[in-house]
Motif scaffolding. Structure first.
Motif, PDB file in Angstrom:
ATOM      1  N   PHE A 255       0.501   6.819 -30.674  1.00 38.19           N
ATOM      2  CA  PHE A 255       1.534   6.081 -30.118  1.00 38.19           C
ATOM      3  C   PHE A 255       2.759   7.446 -29.706  1.00 38.19           C
ATOM      4  N   GLY A 256       3.700   6.477 -29.184  1.00 35.23           N
ATOM      5  CA  GLY A 256       4.992   8.242 -28.354  1.00 35.23           C
ATOM      6  C   GLY A 256       5.158   7.763 -26.957  1.00 35.23           C
ATOM      7  N   ASP A 257       5.786   8.994 -26.885  1.00 33.95           N
ATOM      8  CA  ASP A 257       5.947   8.719 -25.112  1.00 33.95           C
ATOM      9  C   ASP A 257       4.785   8.999 -24.014  1.00 33.95           C
ATOM     10  N   ILE A 258       5.204   7.623 -23.307  1.00 27.50           N
ATOM     11  CA  ILE A 258       4.359   7.076 -22.653  1.00 27.50           C
ATOM     12  C   ILE A 258       4.591   7.037 -20.797  1.00 27.50           C
ATOM     13  N   PHE A 259       3.808   7.761 -20.108  1.00 28.67           N
ATOM     14  CA  PHE A 259       3.751   7.639 -18.705  1.00 28.67           C
ATOM     15  C   PHE A 259       3.220   6.765 -17.796  1.00 28.67           C
ATOM     16  N   ILE A 260       3.717   5.740 -17.026  1.00 29.39           N
ATOM     17  CA  ILE A 260       2.678   4.754 -16.964  1.00 29.39           C
ATOM     18  C   ILE A 260       3.280   4.806 -15.512  1.00 29.39           C
TER      19      ILE A 260
ATOM     20  N   GLY B  77       0.679  -1.364  -0.139  1.00 36.92           N
ATOM     21  CA  GLY B  77      -0.195  -0.087  -0.047  1.00 36.92           C
ATOM     22  C   GLY B  77       1.063   0.907   0.020  1.00 36.92           C
ATOM     23  N   ASN B  78       1.803   1.076   0.094  1.00 35.43           N
ATOM     24  CA  ASN B  78       2.754   2.132   0.441  1.00 35.43           C
ATOM     25  C   ASN B  78       4.476   2.398  -0.664  1.00 35.43           C
ATOM     26  N   THR B  79       3.479   1.256  -1.944  1.00 32.00           N
ATOM     27  CA  THR B  79       4.696   1.724  -3.068  1.00 32.00           C
ATOM     28  C   THR B  79       4.406   1.781  -4.095  1.00 32.00           C
ATOM     29  N   LYS B  80       4.882   2.617  -4.548  1.00 35.60           N
ATOM     30  CA  LYS B  80       4.472   3.322  -5.480  1.00 35.60           C
ATOM     31  C   LYS B  80       5.290   3.435  -7.399  1.00 35.60           C
ATOM     32  N   ILE B  81       4.685   2.754  -8.561  1.00 30.66           N
ATOM     33  CA  ILE B  81       5.696   2.454  -9.054  1.00 30.66           C
ATOM     34  C   ILE B  81       5.278   3.814 -10.745  1.00 30.66           C
ATOM     35  N   ILE B  82       6.830   3.701 -11.338  1.00 29.60           N
ATOM     36  CA  ILE B  82       6.687   5.073 -12.220  1.00 29.60           C
ATOM     37  C   ILE B  82       7.206   4.143 -13.762  1.00 29.60           C
ATOM     38  N   ILE B  83       6.898   4.453 -14.276  1.00 31.07           N
ATOM     39  CA  ILE B  83       7.047   3.478 -16.053  1.00 31.07           C
ATOM     40  C   ILE B  83       7.394   4.576 -17.365  1.00 31.07           C
ATOM     41  N   THR B  84       8.255   5.112 -17.425  1.00 33.39           N
ATOM     42  CA  THR B  84       8.505   5.182 -18.441  1.00 33.39           C
ATOM     43  C   THR B  84       9.068   5.423 -20.276  1.00 33.39           C
ATOM     44  N   GLY B  85       8.734   5.432 -21.061  1.00 31.82           N
ATOM     45  CA  GLY B  85       9.584   4.996 -21.978  1.00 31.82           C
ATOM     46  C   GLY B  85       8.023   5.029 -23.815  1.00 31.82           C
ATOM     47  N   GLU B  86       9.505   4.496 -24.397  1.00 29.75           N
ATOM     48  CA  GLU B  86       8.286   4.488 -25.775  1.00 29.75           C
ATOM     49  C   GLU B  86       6.977   3.447 -25.883  1.00 29.75           C
ATOM     50  N   GLY B  87       6.035   3.797 -26.417  1.00 32.83           N
ATOM     51  CA  GLY B  87       4.248   2.830 -26.275  1.00 32.83           C
ATOM     52  C   GLY B  87       3.537   3.707 -26.768  1.00 32.83           C
ATOM     53  N   SER B  88       2.374   2.655 -26.426  1.00 29.90           N
ATOM     54  CA  SER B  88       0.840   3.102 -27.324  1.00 29.90           C
ATOM     55  C   SER B  88       0.190   2.875 -25.920  1.00 29.90           C
ATOM     56  N   ALA B  89      -1.056   3.838 -25.758  1.00 33.29           N
ATOM     57  CA  ALA B  89      -2.245   3.419 -25.438  1.00 33.29           C
ATOM     58  C   ALA B  89      -3.458   4.234 -26.003  1.00 33.29           C
ATOM     59  N   TYR B  90      -4.680   3.662 -25.492  1.00 37.73           N
ATOM     60  CA  TYR B  90      -5.846   3.998 -26.034  1.00 37.73           C
ATOM     61  C   TYR B  90      -6.093   5.084 -25.850  1.00 37.73           C
ATOM     62  N   THR B  91      -6.623   5.978 -26.294  1.00 43.67           N
ATOM     63  CA  THR B  91      -7.718   7.472 -25.920  1.00 43.67           C
ATOM     64  C   THR B  91      -8.910   7.016 -26.334  1.00 43.67           C
ATOM     65  N   GLY B  92      -9.674   8.184 -25.575  1.00 42.84           N
ATOM     66  CA  GLY B  92     -11.030   8.289 -25.283  1.00 42.84           C
ATOM     67  C   GLY B  92     -12.057   6.223 -25.578  1.00 42.84           C
ATOM     68  N   VAL B  93     -13.156   6.515 -25.996  1.00 43.74           N
ATOM     69  CA  VAL B  93     -14.234   5.612 -25.550  1.00 43.74           C
ATOM     70  C   VAL B  93     -13.747   3.980 -26.593  1.00 43.74           C
ATOM     71  N   PHE B  94     -13.482   2.899 -26.165  1.00 50.38           N
ATOM     72  CA  PHE B  94     -13.256   1.758 -27.007  1.00 50.38           C
ATOM     73  C   PHE B  94     -15.505   2.002 -27.562  1.00 50.38           C
ATOM     74  N   GLY B  95     -15.015   1.829 -29.386  1.00 44.96           N
ATOM     75  CA  GLY B  95     -15.933   1.740 -30.078  1.00 44.96           C
ATOM     76  C   GLY B  95     -16.791   3.159 -30.148  1.00 44.96           C
ATOM     77  N   SER B  96     -16.064   4.337 -29.299  1.00 41.27           N
ATOM     78  CA  SER B  96     -17.002   5.479 -29.495  1.00 41.27           C
ATOM     79  C   SER B  96     -16.119   6.549 -30.620  1.00 41.27           C
ATOM     80  N   GLY B  97     -15.351   6.702 -30.744  1.00 38.19           N
ATOM     81  CA  GLY B  97     -14.220   6.910 -31.888  1.00 38.19           C
ATOM     82  C   GLY B  97     -12.979   7.592 -31.304  1.00 38.19           C
ATOM     83  N   GLY B  98     -12.758   6.218 -30.471  1.00 39.16           N
ATOM     84  CA  GLY B  98     -10.850   6.308 -29.542  1.00 39.16           C
ATOM     85  C   GLY B  98     -10.500   6.097 -30.045  1.00 39.16           C
ATOM     86  N   THR B  99      -8.707   6.157 -30.534  1.00 43.13           N
ATOM     87  CA  THR B  99      -7.837   5.958 -31.634  1.00 43.13           C
ATOM     88  C   THR B  99      -6.951   5.559 -30.555  1.00 43.13           C
TER      89      THR B  99
END
Length: 214
Positions: free
Chosen positions: A115-120, A90-112
């Motif tokens: 690709f690019g710089d990713i922060f997780i 509960g007290n441990t946090k992880i940050i991941i950075t690099g290049e990757g992809s993610a889906y923006t918007g809502v699935f099936g409703s105009g999302g896309t």
């Protein structure tokens, strides 16, 4: 015969009194400043003086790829606690950075898919706000601690499903309106940082190459 009044002692006494008074006022001002600081910042100040747990964390493997080559759920990051103090999930946090992809918007409703710089960001390592397979992949963490010799397996589909608020947050090219799922670019270098949330101090930092998922 005229009497000569000696004023030296009077002046010296007055000078000493002035110096003592100035020192007293300075001490009083410092005490008031310390009291005010403690009242305003309270536990935050004491937390900043605390030490983060001393642990050795390494990246064991990272495999994945970005859609449409590899699905989000085929992206895995495996971390190993090699030694030192156990970490509270509960007290441990992880940050991941690099290049990757993610889906923006809502699935099936105009999302896309972007690709690019990713922060997780994993807010914590508990099962709260995560998809149910997270718990089955990480049974050693269910006692509330991540201890020496135990692995932590992160996945591109760790974000909670449905209306449950996610504890996994993903930003792509500074855009935050993502599905909070992620893919990592194969052949790139990913940076993983492990933080102690109580002190906001860095516990470990690792870099690792992303291998293409098979």
């Amino acid at each position: 015969m005229k009497k000569i009044l000696r004023t030296d002692a009077i002046y010296e006494s007055s000078a000493v009194s002035s110096v003592v008074g100035a020192i007293f006022m300075l001490i009083l001002a410092v005490l008031l400043a310390v009291i005010s600081f403690s009242v305003v910042y309270g536990n935050g100040f004491s937390s900043s003086l605390s030490k983060a747990p001393m642990s050795v964390i390494e990246v064991k493997s990272i495999e994945g790829g970005v859609p449409n080559k590899v699905k989000f759920k085929e992206n895995y990051i495996v971390l190993l606690h090699k030694g030192g103090e156990s970490l509270q999930t509960g007290n441990t946090k992880i940050i991941i950075t690099g290049e990757g992809s993610a889906y923006t918007g809502v699935f099936g409703s105009g999302g896309t898919t972007r690709f690019g710089d990713i922060f997780i960001s994993y807010d914590d390592l508990t099962t709260n706000g995560k998809d149910s397979p997270y718990a089955s992949r990480n049974p050693n963490l269910l006692d509330g601690t991540w201890s020496a010799g135990e692995e932590l397996i992160l996945n591109g589909y760790d974000s909670a499903v449905g209306s449950t608020p996610s504890s996994v947050h993903v930003t792509i090219n500074c855009m935050t309106n993502t599905s909070d799922n992620y893919g990592l670019k194969d052949g790139s270098i990913v940076i993983v940082k492990v933080y102690d949330r109580k002190t906001n101090r860095l516990i470990a930092e690792c870099e690792h190459y992303v291998e293409l998922a098979q």
